[in-house]
Design an enzyme around this catalytic site. Structure first.
Site, PDB file in Angstrom:
ATOM      1  N   ASP A  50      -3.847   4.693  -4.397  1.00 30.66           N
ATOM      2  CA  ASP A  50      -2.819   4.873  -3.368  1.00 30.66           C
ATOM      3  C   ASP A  50      -1.601   4.002  -3.660  1.00 30.66           C
ATOM      4  O   ASP A  50      -1.650   3.079  -4.494  1.00 30.66           O
ATOM      5  CB  ASP A  50      -3.431   4.510  -2.001  1.00 30.66           C
ATOM      6  CG  ASP A  50      -2.822   5.301  -0.850  1.00 30.66           C
ATOM      7  OD1 ASP A  50      -1.683   5.790  -0.995  1.00 30.66           O
ATOM      8  OD2 ASP A  50      -3.486   5.421   0.209  1.00 30.66           O
ATOM      9  N   ASP A 106      -0.901  13.246   4.076  1.00 28.40           N
ATOM     10  CA  ASP A 106      -1.841  12.746   5.084  1.00 28.40           C
ATOM     11  C   ASP A 106      -1.960  13.726   6.241  1.00 28.40           C
ATOM     12  O   ASP A 106      -2.826  13.573   7.107  1.00 28.40           O
ATOM     13  CB  ASP A 106      -1.378  11.387   5.618  1.00 28.40           C
ATOM     14  CG  ASP A 106      -1.713  10.263   4.643  1.00 28.40           C
ATOM     15  OD1 ASP A 106      -2.469  10.507   3.685  1.00 28.40           O
ATOM     16  OD2 ASP A 106      -1.204   9.143   4.844  1.00 28.40           O
TER      17      ASP A 106
HETATM   18  C1  GLA Z   1      -2.618   6.188   2.921  1.00 33.59           C
HETATM   19  C2  GLA Z   1      -3.354   7.399   2.382  1.00 33.59           C
HETATM   20  C3  GLA Z   1      -4.470   7.770   3.325  1.00 33.59           C
HETATM   21  C4  GLA Z   1      -5.411   6.600   3.479  1.00 33.59           C
HETATM   22  C5  GLA Z   1      -4.654   5.368   3.941  1.00 33.59           C
HETATM   23  C6  GLA Z   1      -5.546   4.153   3.885  1.00 33.59           C
HETATM   24  O1  GLA Z   1      -1.940   6.496   4.102  1.00 33.59           O
HETATM   25  O2  GLA Z   1      -2.474   8.472   2.173  1.00 33.59           O
HETATM   26  O3  GLA Z   1      -5.160   8.911   2.862  1.00 33.59           O
HETATM   27  O4  GLA Z   1      -6.047   6.371   2.253  1.00 33.59           O
HETATM   28  O5  GLA Z   1      -3.516   5.107   3.119  1.00 33.59           O
HETATM   29  O6  GLA Z   1      -4.913   3.003   4.331  1.00 33.59           O
END
Ligand code: GLA
Length: 701
Positions: free
Chosen positions: A441, A511
């Site tokens: 990420d 997300d």
């Molecule tokens: C980001 C990612 C999510 C999740 C969060 C965790 O927003 O896109 O899918 O993994 O971080 O903190």
């Protein structure tokens, strides 16, 4: 250069500049492509060099077109005029040597055409062969030229967090359109992809489309402009915003590759070429990218509240429905109980996992699944042991405040010690545990982009060196752990581009897991990138984004358009949900090779508030096809047009069944020719709100 159904031609004009000649459908050997006429000034204000459709124009000699190279010398000279020196042809690659007319700056242009798709990859290497420094203020990968036309329409992708992949279009007129990222990373706001078609003749499945994408995960820019004499120029590469790269004598700078292609089969044809090119030439796997396993991810179910017992319980439930890879998301390391602390400390949190990760991983493996883990290696919370030990490791200007995003700062990967530290931490983590997958990420963009350890004149090299070291870490980690797969995630879809895709196996588009929102996002995504990498999860209803309620089957069908995952809180599911999920996952496994690696036809667009949408994925041998059809809501008994399939074998017979079981819509024949399904089409007979159906077509005999 000839490749696929495409010819890309360029030559040297009488003044010695490299000029575009032709880019479009494939011509025959011996077709008259030259000679290029002598340069003429268009008028006293538009001098020759500015009008010539140069392949790689320098900013100099009165050229006002978007330059691909802008330089400054210690003596104040800021003029670049690049002329042809020599070339080499080796197979599908041509390298051209250009040199400035009076200074020892050499540019090597590299062109490679893919023989299957006709997609051209272009990049440039700028070398300082003089005795003093040269500062590069702008370095683009390529300038592409389209012939004079009055009906060009540009398509591009914009977005924001939880709303990536919005398809935009606008006419190409005089006055540039610029899509870019100034953020140090690819970004959600614009994606480095474009397509240009012609409104008078192009449709989804016919007519010319020129398209391209940059293989770069740092700040980038693509500009599209129609010049004074009607030619369209598309220039892409490093973003000149805040850019400066000083070359000492003997040093070089290489640009990213700017890929570009042409299709005479509309946007659908253009996307299919891109998808194929990505599978065959970009993704890991040497032309045979692996099928995406069905994944479970804990994020939406538990957020930061992960622990051994809770994850084991979820793993047991995930295994029951047919999940193949269990991924534990954020919260497992350091003092990570919220987004305020812990990033940077990649050691297992012993309160949540008293015996380390092994018991959980053993459990996951005993259930027949692989184990995967979330990491965000490039970031640090100020509240972390790493930051307390190395406050100088972040990108910063020492005398200025450090702006935080999600309570975190960006580590300076351009520093060798930071790069080596990250590789070691990740290597140790993957070596010590049986981890088969990392969700990598990257949740914020840059601020205060300083690199205090190097001279002020060299600090902007950060824009290049950071990304190169990111690629280096990913490549080295993969080399040391050949079985490891990686997902590119960046607060959702903030880092999806052909550069990162060469080093990762899949991407997280957003997300936003609302299955209805996803339809337009997946449609936008598919214009540029392959379903082979596009992950989609089934999560809880009502969905957190819009509070929209949808059936579990609808959620599955939406997510089955890509690589299927489940992100729901399985602890809340009833027996009936387990039964539906088991049935849908089993059905997905029978069609996923076709969905992920077949030919995609966007039959009915979900864009512009359309009530209906449908996609069809056809296997390469055309023996299997999968239709996903969706209805937003039916009103006033409004009849829906039949969905005409595409890409089937007209003369073969296909038997249809409902994906995941169940009866066919009333009146639908069980078997018919490919021609019938493509001409007569199907009526999925959807009525109600948020309805969906999957239909499987299988060749008979
Ligand atoms: C980001 C990612 C999510 C999740 C969060 C965790 O927003 O896109 O899918 O993994 O971080 O903190």
């Amino acid at each position: 250069m000839d490749g696929g159904d495409v010819t890309y031609a360029f030559g040297i004009n009488p003044a010695g500049y490299l000029e575009s000649i032709y880019w479009g459908g494939r011509l025959q050997d011996g077709d008259p492509l030259g000679p290029i006429p002598a340069l003429r000034d268009h008028s006293s204000v538009d001098m020759a060099a500015s009008i010539a459709p140069q392949e790689f124009p320098g900013q100099g000699a009165g050229t006002f077109a978007e330059p691909t190279l802008k330089l400054a010398y210690p003596d104040g000279v800021r003029d670049v005029v690049l002329k042809y020196v020599s070339h080499k042809i080796a197979g599908d690659t041509i390298t051209i040597a250009l040199r400035d007319v009076s200074r020892p700056v050499d540019v090597t242009l590299r062109y490679e055409i893919d023989p299957e798709t006709g997609i051209v990859g272009r990049s440039a290497t700028i070398a300082n062969n003089g005795k003093g420094w040269v500062r590069i203020d702008q370095a683009e990968s390529a300038s592409y030229t389209l012939p004079v036309g009055s009906d060009y329409r540009l398509h591009y992708l914009t977005g924001r967090w939880a709303a990536e992949w919005t398809l935009q279009q606008r006419p190409v007129t005089e006055g540039a359109t610029v899509i870019e990222s100034r953020r140090g990373s690819t970004g959600h706001q614009n994606n480095p992809w474009f397509a240009i078609d012609r409104t008078a003749v192009s449709t989804e499945e016919s007519g010319p489309v020129w398209f391209g994408a940059l293989a770069w995960s740092g700040s980038w820019r693509i500009s599209v402009d129609k010049d004074q004499i009607g030619k369209v120029r598309i220039v892409g590469g490093y973003n000149p915003y805040d850019f400066a790269y000083r070359l000492q004598p003997g040093e070089k700078l290489e640009t990213p590759v700017f890929y570009a292609g042409y299709s005479s089969r509309g946007m659908g044809g253009a996307s299919r070429l891109m998808h194929r090119f990505q599978r065959d030439e970009i993704l890991p796997g040497n032309g045979k990218p692996k099928i995406r396993p069905v994944l479970y991810n804990s994020w939406e179910a538990t957020e930061f509240a992960v622990d051994e017992a809770g994850q084991m319980a979820l793993a047991e439930k995930a295994a029951r429905i047919g999940v193949e890879r269990f991924v534990m998301d954020d919260g497992w390391f350091g003092a990570r109980n919220s987004d305020k602390a812990g990033l940077g400390d990649w050691t297992v949190n012993r309160t949540k996992f008293p015996n380390g990760l092994k018991p959980l991983i053993d459990k996951v493996k005993s259930l027949g699944m692989e184990f995967g883990l979330w990491v965000e290696p490039e970031m640090v919370n100020p509240d972390s042991d790493l930051y307390r030990a190395h406050p100088d490791w972040v990108i910063n200007f020492p005398t200025r405040p450090r702006s935080e995003g999600r309570n975190q700062l960006v580590l300076n990967l351009a520093r060798k010690d930071v790069r080596d530290h990250l590789l070691k931490v990740l290597d140790d983590l993957v070596s010590a545990n049986d981890i088969r997958f990392l969700k990598w990420d990257h949740n914020r963009n840059w601020s205060e982009p300083g690199w205090p350890e190097v001279a002020p004149e060299d600090q902007q090299k950060l824009y290049v060196e950071y990304v190169r070291n990111l690629y280096w870490i990913l490549a080295e980690l993969r080399r040391r752990h050949p079985g490891l797969e990686i997902e590119s995630c960046s607060g959702g879809g903030g880092r999806v581009d052909l550069g990162i895709m060469a080093l990762t196996d899949q991407v997280w588009p957003s997300d936003n897991t609302d299955p209805f929102d996803r339809l337009t996002m997946q449609d936008g995504f598919s214009h540029a990138y392959a379903p082979a990498v596009m992950m989609a999860w089934v999560t809880d209803s009502p969905n957190w984004v819009n509070k929209r309620e949808t059936s579990l089957e609808y959620r599955f069908l939406s997510a089955m358009q890509g690589g299927l995952g489940v992100g729901a809180n399985l602890n809340h599911w009833q027996d009936e949900d387990y039964a539906t999920a088991t049935r849908m996952i089993a059905a997905y496994k029978t069609v996923r090779a076709t969905v992920q690696q077949g030919d995609l036809y966007r039959l009915v667009s979900p864009q512009q508030g359309s009530e209906h949408s449908a996609t069809l994925s056809v296997a390469p041998d055309r023996r299997q096809a999968v239709l996903f059809a969706f209805l937003h809501s039916s009103t006033k008994l409004e009849p829906a047009p039949a969905i005409q399939l595409q890409g089937l074998d007209a003369d073969r017979r296909y038997r249809v069944s409902r994906l995941g079981g169940g009866t066919l819509p009333a009146g639908m024949p069980v078997e018919a020719s490919g021609r019938f399904w493509m001409e007569q089409g199907v009526d999925p007979a959807l009525r109600g709100d948020f309805q969906a159906i999957g239909l499987l077509f299988e060749a008979v005999g």
